[in-house]
Design an enzyme around this catalytic site. Structure first.
Site, PDB file in Angstrom:
ATOM      1  N   TYR A   1       6.591  -8.695   8.372  1.00 40.09           N
ATOM      2  CA  TYR A   1       6.312  -7.261   8.499  1.00 40.09           C
ATOM      3  C   TYR A   1       6.586  -6.800   9.926  1.00 40.09           C
ATOM      4  O   TYR A   1       6.461  -7.578  10.877  1.00 40.09           O
ATOM      5  CB  TYR A   1       4.835  -6.955   8.206  1.00 40.09           C
ATOM      6  CG  TYR A   1       4.356  -7.278   6.821  1.00 40.09           C
ATOM      7  CD1 TYR A   1       4.344  -6.312   5.814  1.00 40.09           C
ATOM      8  CD2 TYR A   1       3.867  -8.543   6.517  1.00 40.09           C
ATOM      9  CE1 TYR A   1       3.875  -6.606   4.541  1.00 40.09           C
ATOM     10  CE2 TYR A   1       3.397  -8.848   5.243  1.00 40.09           C
ATOM     11  CZ  TYR A   1       3.410  -7.878   4.262  1.00 40.09           C
ATOM     12  OH  TYR A   1       2.941  -8.173   2.997  1.00 40.09           O
TER      13      TYR A   1
ATOM     14  N   ASP B   1       0.838  -1.198   0.000  1.00 44.43           N
ATOM     15  CA  ASP B   1       0.000   0.000   0.000  1.00 44.43           C
ATOM     16  C   ASP B   1       0.875   1.251   0.000  1.00 44.43           C
ATOM     17  O   ASP B   1       2.017   1.219   0.501  1.00 44.43           O
ATOM     18  CB  ASP B   1      -0.903   0.020   1.236  1.00 44.43           C
ATOM     19  CG  ASP B   1      -1.962  -1.071   1.200  1.00 44.43           C
ATOM     20  OD1 ASP B   1      -2.380  -1.460   0.092  1.00 44.43           O
ATOM     21  OD2 ASP B   1      -2.383  -1.525   2.282  1.00 44.43           O
TER      22      ASP B   1
ATOM     23  N   ASP C   1      -6.609   1.786   7.883  1.00 48.60           N
ATOM     24  CA  ASP C   1      -5.299   2.424   8.060  1.00 48.60           C
ATOM     25  C   ASP C   1      -5.483   3.926   7.986  1.00 48.60           C
ATOM     26  O   ASP C   1      -6.606   4.435   8.140  1.00 48.60           O
ATOM     27  CB  ASP C   1      -4.277   1.900   7.039  1.00 48.60           C
ATOM     28  CG  ASP C   1      -4.610   2.278   5.593  1.00 48.60           C
ATOM     29  OD1 ASP C   1      -5.620   2.979   5.357  1.00 48.60           O
ATOM     30  OD2 ASP C   1      -3.857   1.861   4.686  1.00 48.60           O
TER      31      ASP C   1
ATOM     32  N   ARG D   1      -3.794  -4.769   7.520  1.00 52.13           N
ATOM     33  CA  ARG D   1      -4.829  -3.789   7.902  1.00 52.13           C
ATOM     34  C   ARG D   1      -6.036  -4.491   8.525  1.00 52.13           C
ATOM     35  O   ARG D   1      -6.591  -4.028   9.519  1.00 52.13           O
ATOM     36  CB  ARG D   1      -5.274  -2.992   6.678  1.00 52.13           C
ATOM     37  CG  ARG D   1      -4.260  -1.973   6.197  1.00 52.13           C
ATOM     38  CD  ARG D   1      -4.775  -1.185   5.026  1.00 52.13           C
ATOM     39  NE  ARG D   1      -4.812  -1.958   3.798  1.00 52.13           N
ATOM     40  CZ  ARG D   1      -5.794  -1.890   2.891  1.00 52.13           C
ATOM     41  NH1 ARG D   1      -6.843  -1.126   3.101  1.00 52.13           N
ATOM     42  NH2 ARG D   1      -5.720  -2.585   1.783  1.00 52.13           N
TER      43      ARG D   1
END
Length: 231
Positions: free
Chosen positions: A80, A52, A94, A186
């Site tokens: 991540y 993103d 987000d 997310r």
């Protein structure tokens, strides 16, 4: 220094995607500079897994014949690090959209946070966010979402092999996660907040690994271009 034939035969470029760049912008920028340097009209360039715009970190870029390997790289386990802000939600899960609801956090202790994350380890069901590039009846979900419409999104099975809380400074919780293809961090942030009887949204995200590839060996796109593709 790589040659024109090197790029055509196939290369894997490890790029550290900057904040606010789209994955396609990275691909287009590199493709343009490679074509300019070698004065070629066509060259296949693609990425192995979208990040993103508000996320940073490892983006695998494949050129030439190696674009055939994109599916292979996309299917690999990913790691991540990031941050969940508790006590509120946003429609996109987000910071792309504004807060739409707030929730109490006084009841959330460190013990409750560590206990709750256990239900997110292993194979779990997850609904992708409506602000995503997935298609429903031929349309991107984010296009439907931006029109203010709602649509039923089916859950999918994903696997989270590691989920560690690295720092708690309420309402912010920092984490490290190792997960399968198709995982939406997310959605995890949103679901985590809900499981705490509160709300949550993703306030930071950085992809650190894809399979054996690490962001430690990656370069930001403009640095890679300056070092390798200046005409």
């Amino acid at each position: 220094m790589l040659s024109e034939e090197d790029y055509k035969n196939g290369q894997v470029l490890l790029i550290d995607k900057p904040l606010n760049w789209t994955s396609f912008q990275v691909v287009n920028k590199l493709r343009w500079h490679i074509r300019q340097k070698f004065k070629i009209k066509k060259l296949k360039v693609g990425h192995a897994g979208t990040l993103d715009p508000l996320a940073t970190g490892l983006l695998i870029i494949c050129t030439g014949n190696f674009t055939k390997k994109i599916d292979e790289y996309q299917g690999q386990v990913k790691e991540y690090t990031g941050e969940i802000t508790l006590g509120a939600t946003t429609p996109s899960y987000d910071l792309e959209t504004s807060i739409d609801a707030t929730f109490p956090t006084e009841h959330i202790s460190e013990e409750l946070i560590h206990e709750t994350l256990k239900q997110f380890i292993g194979e779990i069901s997850q609904k992708p966010p409506i602000f995503s590039a997935l298609k429903k009846e031929g349309r991107r979900l984010y296009d439907i979402a931006r029109e203010g419409k709602t649509v039923e999104i089916e859950s999918r099975k994903i696997t989270i092999s590691a989920f560690k809380i690295t720092k708690i400074e309420m309402p912010k919780v920092q984490f490290r996660i190792v997960c399968s293809k198709g995982t939406y961090i997310r959605s995890l942030a949103y679901d985590f907040g809900k499981a705490l009887n509160s709300g949550g949204y993703l306030s930071e995200l950085r992809r650190t690994k894809i399979g054996e590839f690490s962001v430690e060996n990656a370069k930001e796109p403009l640095v890679y271009i300056e070092e390798n593709l200046t005409v």
